[in-house]
Design an enzyme around this catalytic site. Structure first.
Site, PDB file in Angstrom:
ATOM      1  N   GLY A 170       3.280   6.558   8.105  1.00 38.96           N
ATOM      2  CA  GLY A 170       4.681   6.773   7.745  1.00 38.96           C
ATOM      3  C   GLY A 170       5.562   5.636   8.204  1.00 38.96           C
ATOM      4  N   ASN A 171       5.126   4.901   9.245  1.00 42.02           N
ATOM      5  CA  ASN A 171       5.842   3.705   9.690  1.00 42.02           C
ATOM      6  C   ASN A 171       5.630   2.526   8.748  1.00 42.02           C
ATOM      7  OD1 ASN A 171       5.599   4.744  12.943  1.00 42.02           O
ATOM      8  ND2 ASN A 171       7.423   3.595  12.340  1.00 42.02           N
ATOM      9  N   SER A 172       4.589   2.581   7.934  1.00 39.03           N
ATOM     10  CA  SER A 172       4.258   1.457   7.061  1.00 39.03           C
ATOM     11  C   SER A 172       5.457   1.022   6.239  1.00 39.03           C
ATOM     12  CB  SER A 172       3.115   1.837   6.123  1.00 39.03           C
ATOM     13  OG  SER A 172       1.907   1.948   6.812  1.00 39.03           O
TER      14      SER A 172
ATOM     15  N   ASP B   4      -0.015  -7.527   1.371  1.00 35.40           N
ATOM     16  CA  ASP B   4       0.491  -6.165   1.560  1.00 35.40           C
ATOM     17  C   ASP B   4       2.011  -6.121   1.607  1.00 35.40           C
ATOM     18  OD1 ASP B   4       0.132  -3.435   1.705  1.00 35.40           O
ATOM     19  OD2 ASP B   4       0.030  -3.392   3.890  1.00 35.40           O
TER      20      ASP B   4
ATOM     21  N   LEU C 237      -5.250 -23.539  -0.911  1.00 35.28           N
ATOM     22  CA  LEU C 237      -6.247 -24.587  -0.748  1.00 35.28           C
ATOM     23  C   LEU C 237      -7.557 -24.189  -1.412  1.00 35.28           C
ATOM     24  CD1 LEU C 237      -5.879 -25.638   2.998  1.00 35.28           C
ATOM     25  CD2 LEU C 237      -5.409 -27.069   1.017  1.00 35.28           C
ATOM     26  N   GLY C 238      -7.809 -22.874  -1.465  1.00 36.05           N
ATOM     27  CA  GLY C 238      -9.061 -22.389  -2.034  1.00 36.05           C
ATOM     28  C   GLY C 238     -10.231 -22.542  -1.091  1.00 36.05           C
ATOM     29  N   VAL C 239     -10.006 -22.258   0.210  1.00 34.13           N
ATOM     30  CA  VAL C 239     -11.082 -22.340   1.186  1.00 34.13           C
ATOM     31  C   VAL C 239     -11.225 -21.012   1.906  1.00 34.13           C
ATOM     32  CG1 VAL C 239     -10.947 -24.819   1.593  1.00 34.13           C
ATOM     33  CG2 VAL C 239      -9.482 -23.281   2.905  1.00 34.13           C
TER      34      VAL C 239
ATOM     35  N   HIS D 162       0.813  -1.215   0.000  1.00 35.31           N
ATOM     36  CA  HIS D 162       0.000   0.000   0.000  1.00 35.31           C
ATOM     37  C   HIS D 162       0.847   1.266   0.000  1.00 35.31           C
ATOM     38  CE1 HIS D 162       0.360  -0.121   4.549  1.00 35.31           C
ATOM     39  NE2 HIS D 162       0.428   1.174   4.357  1.00 35.31           N
TER      40      HIS D 162
ATOM     41  N   ILE E  76     -12.014 -19.731   5.499  1.00 34.99           N
ATOM     42  CA  ILE E  76     -11.953 -20.390   6.802  1.00 34.99           C
ATOM     43  C   ILE E  76     -12.066 -19.398   7.950  1.00 34.99           C
ATOM     44  CG2 ILE E  76     -10.612 -22.382   6.045  1.00 34.99           C
ATOM     45  CD1 ILE E  76      -8.104 -20.993   6.950  1.00 34.99           C
TER      46      ILE E  76
END
Length: 514
Positions: free
Chosen positions: A234-236, A155, A291-293, A125, A295
């Site tokens: 700004g820490n991101s 991210d 896995l396509g779940v 981001h 959960i």
């Protein structure tokens, strides 16, 4: 020499030795060497020492490899590219990205250098929508950076600069960190470059979706490190560092009602970030296995329906995509609780995600589930992440408020109002005949179904799965089932969602109210 003088002499020697040992330890002369046999030390790590002095050593060792990132985005791209990607707690900060602005949009963030080749880890981001990226080091050198790639679901992003004699951080193992361990966050909050803050690991395996309204459904992980080290806009992208000077996470989000530090920050585990980074550098894209779940962590109601001896595991609410996911093809069903994967027990969502991430796409993983008291085993062939299915996506909470329903039957025991699906709705929602049941028109904000059923008529209850199996087409069908249950009993419903983000079948387990 007589016996008594000899005893006195021996006692004097022991006392002198102990006094010397205490004197030496007071000046830290007796600290064990990290060159001892069997000690595995990451290159560049600091020895574990006194915390107060250690913070200064960490700052001196790590800060030179932390960078300040300035991004610029052309105004033609507007806010649309950012909407849905804003990390929790940064909403006010990103409101400056007005789509009607005529001048370039600028933003700041942090990152850290991970190799002499100039690769830098940061948040997606921070740089994902940037047209231009500039990096500044603590020695005031400034570089133009190239975005190597980014992954919105985790991210994580990688950028690259070309420079000589670049300082580099040491990457640690977040799995070795414990709740209560000291950590340091380094970054550039609120324009205050290269700021160091300290705190502890407050929690691990944290899902930010546990904090309503602060996280959207774009993030695939439920494995954040929570810390009380001060983190602000700004820490991101900056590092979260342990007391040996090793990076254990990437600071990514805060939980705040104001947009500024309120005591709760979240970092992406470095084990996850390292895998994403390797894929972006080698392949230019993320090749995470899935896995396509969809959960969620197991609730007491889920454990009751599945027949679990204890409340643990990962509940399969549905599939991602709704049809044709790897797990569904293998025979796993919505409502199953995954209790073991790859031979290792599953206690929570984050454990399953870590196990799956340790594999490559196309590899086969053995998965054990509990289904209505029976243990079943499956072999799932993993697929590559493709901005669609996720490693194991955390189920998205629903909205509580709802419009009133006209002529709706009321299931007071579940705190919902329902009405049969009519032909117009079935046609508009493209519902198959087997999915035409009861639309959920209202959900009580204090009832058992809050946060589990959508209240706007988009969720359709099609079947009761437990404690009996029964299709429901009318409110009388549902009431006939509930009439046989006592307060505190659990009922399992098959629910078909007809609107984003809940499209397709899923299972919802509810405890009957008084």
């Amino acid at each position: 020499m007589s016996t008594i003088p000899r005893v006195r002499f021996g006692v004097a020697v022991v006392i002198a030795f102990l006094a010397g040992l205490l004197f030496a330890s007071a000046f830290d002369f007796t600290r064990p060497s990290y060159a001892q046999a069997g000690m595995n030390v990451t290159a560049g790590a600091l020895p574990q020492g006194d915390v107060r002095n250690g913070f200064a050593a960490i700052a001196e060792r790590v800060t030179p490899a932390v960078v300040s990132i300035q991004t610029e985005r052309d105004p033609r791209r507007g806010q649309g590219r950012t909407r849905g990607r804003v990390p929790p707690g940064y909403e006010d900060f990103f409101r400056q990205f007005d789509p009607d602005r005529s001048e370039p949009v600028q933003a700041d963030g942090s990152g850290f250098i991970v190799s002499q080749e100039g690769y830098i880890l940061t948040n997606n981001h921070v740089v994902g929508d940037a047209d231009r990226v500039k990096v500044t080091l603590t020695d005031h050198r400034v570089f133009k950076a190239k975005v190597v790639g980014g992954d919105p679901t985790t991210d994580v992003a990688v950028i690259k600069i070309d420079g000589a004699q670049l300082p580099v951080v040491a990457l640690g193992e977040d799995t070795l960190s414990h709740v209560g361990d000291w950590v340091v966050a380094i970054g550039n909050p609120l324009g205050l470059d290269f700021t160091v803050t300290a705190g502890i690991v407050s929690a691990k395996g944290r899902s930010v979706s546990d904090l309503p309204g602060l996280m959207d459904g774009n993030y695939a992980i439920a494995d954040f490190i929570q810390t009380d080290a001060a983190i602000n806009p700004g820490n991101s992208g900056g590092p979260l560092v342990n007391t040996r000077g090793e990076v254990v996470g990437i600071n990514s989000a805060i939980a705040s009602r104001t947009g500024f530090y309120s005591g709760y920050g979240f970092a992406i585990p470095i084990s996850l970030a390292r895998g994403v980074m390797d894929d972006l550098i080698k392949h230019g894209r993320v090749r995470q296995p899935v896995l396509g779940v969809s959960i969620d962590d197991v609730s007491p109601e889920d454990a009751k329906v599945a027949g679990l001896p204890r409340i643990a595991g990962a509940l399969v609410r549905g599939f991602n995509p709704a049809e044709g996911s790897p797990a569904e093809r293998a025979g796993i069903e919505a409502g199953d609780v995954i209790v073991q994967a790859d031979g290792r027990p599953i206690d929570r969502v984050s454990t399953l995600q870590r196990i799956v991430r340790g594999h490559e796409p196309s590899e086969v993983v053995a998965v054990d589930v509990m289904r209505f008291g029976q243990r079943k085993s499956f072999r799932v062939k993993l697929e590559a992440h493709d901005d669609g299915p996720q490693v194991a996506a955390r189920a998205t909470p629903t909205t509580r408020s709802a419009p009133a329903a006209e002529d709706a039957g009321r299931a007071h025991q579940l705190g919902i109002a329902v009405q049969p699906v009519d032909g117009d709705f079935a046609r508009d929602a493209n519902l198959d005949e087997g999915d035409r049941g009861l639309r959920v028109m209202e959900v009580s904000p204090s009832g058992p179904a809050r946060n589990l059923l959508a209240p706007r008529g988009t969720d359709v209850i099609t079947d009761v799965l437990y404690p009996m199996k029964k299709k429901v087409r009318t409110s009388a069908d549902l009431q006939a089932v509930l009439a046989q249950l006592r307060p505190g009993d659990v009922v399992s419903l098959r629910v078909y969602g007809t609107a984003e983000p809940l499209i397709g079948p899923r299972v919802v387990n509810l405890r009957v109210a008084e």
